[in-house]
Design a protein around this motif. Structure first.
Motif, PDB file in Angstrom:
ATOM      1  N   HIS A 251       0.578  -1.146   0.154  1.00 27.32           N
ATOM      2  CA  HIS A 251       0.188  -0.362  -0.146  1.00 27.32           C
ATOM      3  C   HIS A 251       1.003   1.630  -0.611  1.00 27.32           C
ATOM      4  O   HIS A 251       1.817   1.312   0.287  1.00 27.32           O
ATOM      5  CB  HIS A 251      -1.424  -0.710   1.397  1.00 27.32           C
TER       6      HIS A 251
ATOM      7  N   ASP B  20       6.189   1.753   5.163  1.00 29.11           N
ATOM      8  CA  ASP B  20       5.246   0.961   5.985  1.00 29.11           C
ATOM      9  C   ASP B  20       4.950   0.851   4.642  1.00 29.11           C
ATOM     10  O   ASP B  20       4.148   1.884   3.751  1.00 29.11           O
ATOM     11  CB  ASP B  20       4.793   0.947   6.873  1.00 29.11           C
TER      12      ASP B  20
ATOM     13  N   GLU C  95      -5.059   0.534   2.772  1.00 30.02           N
ATOM     14  CA  GLU C  95      -4.447  -0.272   4.118  1.00 30.02           C
ATOM     15  C   GLU C  95      -5.247   0.444   5.032  1.00 30.02           C
ATOM     16  O   GLU C  95      -5.498  -0.635   5.694  1.00 30.02           O
ATOM     17  CB  GLU C  95      -3.091  -0.740   3.313  1.00 30.02           C
ATOM     18  N   GLU C  96      -3.853   1.356   5.608  1.00 35.17           N
ATOM     19  CA  GLU C  96      -4.504   1.990   7.162  1.00 35.17           C
ATOM     20  C   GLU C  96      -5.668   2.206   7.226  1.00 35.17           C
ATOM     21  O   GLU C  96      -5.909   1.700   8.458  1.00 35.17           O
ATOM     22  CB  GLU C  96      -3.277   2.865   6.685  1.00 35.17           C
TER      23      GLU C  96
ATOM     24  N   GLN D  74       8.355  -4.199  11.214  1.00 27.66           N
ATOM     25  CA  GLN D  74       7.212  -3.228  11.862  1.00 27.66           C
ATOM     26  C   GLN D  74       7.640  -4.148  13.485  1.00 27.66           C
ATOM     27  O   GLN D  74       6.910  -3.973  14.211  1.00 27.66           O
ATOM     28  CB  GLN D  74       6.227  -3.298  11.607  1.00 27.66           C
TER      29      GLN D  74
ATOM     30  N   HIS E  13       5.099   3.059  12.205  1.00 30.84           N
ATOM     31  CA  HIS E  13       4.284   3.919  12.581  1.00 30.84           C
ATOM     32  C   HIS E  13       4.505   4.991  13.059  1.00 30.84           C
ATOM     33  O   HIS E  13       3.706   5.564  14.096  1.00 30.84           O
ATOM     34  CB  HIS E  13       2.990   3.386  12.993  1.00 30.84           C
TER      35      HIS E  13
END
Ligand code: HGY
Ligand code: MN
Ligand code: MN
Length: 421
Positions: free
Chosen positions: A87, A98, A132-133, A200, A390
């Motif tokens: 994404h 990410d 996606e998030e 992550q 994040h």
């Protein structure tokens, strides 16, 4: 681990792409790129250009997913293709890697295979998903769900904080929401889905490994929790007579922490990430609190049991405090196992590179959870510094990114070899 020349120029190329993508942000001095935003549009256009430069045929579906297609070198008359993606939307004040690195890795791998003239009996589709998030709208995995033929049309009614619906934002993005269903692949045309993603988490770095093989993606449940109490004067209502919605919510949050901490064996985690309290004045007892709740575990049973326990605790706390708790579940993604045949192809690729095939599960969610409704899913994890994500502190070295692209190329070559035999 010494870099081969191929890996070192892949490393540099990946690093350049990552830095270029990071410039598409809505926040000065931070990276925030939400689904169907102006910044998403600019990033999608730049990714499309990189795909063209890599010799891919570019299209965009009606959910805003950019697709780059590399035709098979030897066609068997079928339309079969391997899907590779991730994404390009981000959380607020995000890291650069990410999602974004998975799209960059796919483009670089396709370019590398085209340049080397590798014989491919199937096509490659590189997919840059946009949702996606799930930060802007009350949805998540919307674009990959549509590709997987599992679009929730209802989600197009969802609205962002400014009252803009997904449908309206899609139209402004240049999409035709009524044709969103056309994004779906015919399952017979798809031989699998691969995603390269930063871990992550801290495991690969702690074991000094650049890459890992994902065994499963943890399931996740997301709720909007509301607490209705009673507003009152902060100076005149005695403590024993209050129905303080924020105090009730706070008591439940500590209970959530206790429930999750008791579930370590199931990798149970629970997070309250957003909260609002109304009327929101220093001298008024809060009447209404709304907060988000995200619950995950390595097994669906452990996750669903924790969700039940949390709701039961809310009812118990509410009864004692004279407040009413509401739980609206708006997302439920099951734990997704990664396909053994794709994990095996990764083990072959890794051993060819002198890498140990370290296997681990993903606590983070990924587009692969949606894509598992279409086809087999496989994921390669890349080491990231201190496991941070994040966050603007998120970092993956160019070297590790180069090794990850090289590993992806070898996985594709392994799958191509299997098709030829
Ligand atoms: O929330 C997640 O796990 C993913 O980063 N969207
Ligand atoms: Mn991600
Ligand atoms: Mn993320």
């Amino acid at each position: 681990m010494t870099q081969t020349p191929v890996e070192s120029n892949l490393a540099q190329a990946a690093s350049n792409y990552i830095e270029a993508l990071a410039r598409h942000t809505s926040d000065e001095g931070a990276l925030t790129r939400l689904y169907l935003s102006r910044e998403h549009r600019a990033a999608a256009d730049e990714v499309a250009n990189w795909m063209r430069d890599a010799g891919l045929e570019v299209s965009e579906d009606n959910l805003g997913t950019v697709r780059g297609h590399l035709a098979p070198t030897r066609s068997d008359g079928s339309n079969r293709r391997l899907l590779i993606g991730s994404h390009i939307d981000t959380v607020r004040d995000a890291g650069k890697y990410d999602g974004n690195f998975g799209v960059v890795a796919g483009i670089l791998a396709a370019r590398s295979l085209r340049d080397s003239g590798t014989e491919l009996p199937f096509g490659l589709d590189i997919l840059a998903f946009g949702d996606e998030e799930g930060v802007r709208f009350p949805t998540t995995l919307l674009s990959s769900s549509a590709v997987a033929g599992a679009l929730d049309w209802q989600a197009l009614q969802g609205m962002d904080a400014d009252g803009v619906s997904v449908r309206e934002a899609l139209t402004a993005f240049g999409c035709d929401p009524d044709k969103a269903g056309a994004a779906a692949y015919d399952p017979r045309d798809v031989i699998g889905y691969l995603e390269v993603h930063i871990e992550q988490g801290p495991v690969l770095e702690a074991e000094n490994r650049p890459l890992g093989i994902v065994t499963a993606i943890a399931g996740a449940s997301r709720f909007r929790v509301s607490v209705r109490g009673e507003a009152g004067h902060a100076g005149t209502v005695p403590m024993a007579l209050r129905h303080d919605a924020l105090a009730a919510a706070s008591e439940l949050m500590l209970e959530i922490e206790k429930i999750a901490s008791a579930g370590v064996k199931d990798s149970l985690v629970a997070t309250v990430g957003e909260i609002t309290a109304l009327p929101g004045a220093v001298n008024v007892i809060p009447r209404d609190v709304k907060f988000s709740l995200d619950v995950r575990a390595a097994s669906d049973a452990a996750r669903l049991e924790a969700c039940e326990a949390i709701q039961y605790a809310g009812r118990r706390i509410g009864a004692r405090r004279g407040c009413i708790f509401g739980f609206e579940r708006f997302h439920d993604a099951p734990t997704v196992p990664c396909a053994p045949r794709l994990q095996a192809a990764m083990e072959t690729a890794f051993s060819g590179m002198g890498l140990q095939p370290r296997k681990l599960m993903s606590g983070a969610g990924h587009d692969g959870q949606a894509m598992a409704r279409l086809t087999d899913v496989g994921m390669i994890f890349v080491r990231c510094r201190a496991g941070i994500s994040h966050s603007p502190l998120e970092y993956a070295t160019p070297q590790d990114m180069g090794v990850a692209v090289e590993a992806l190329v070898r996985v594709i070559e392994t799958l191509a070899q299997q098709e030829r035999t």
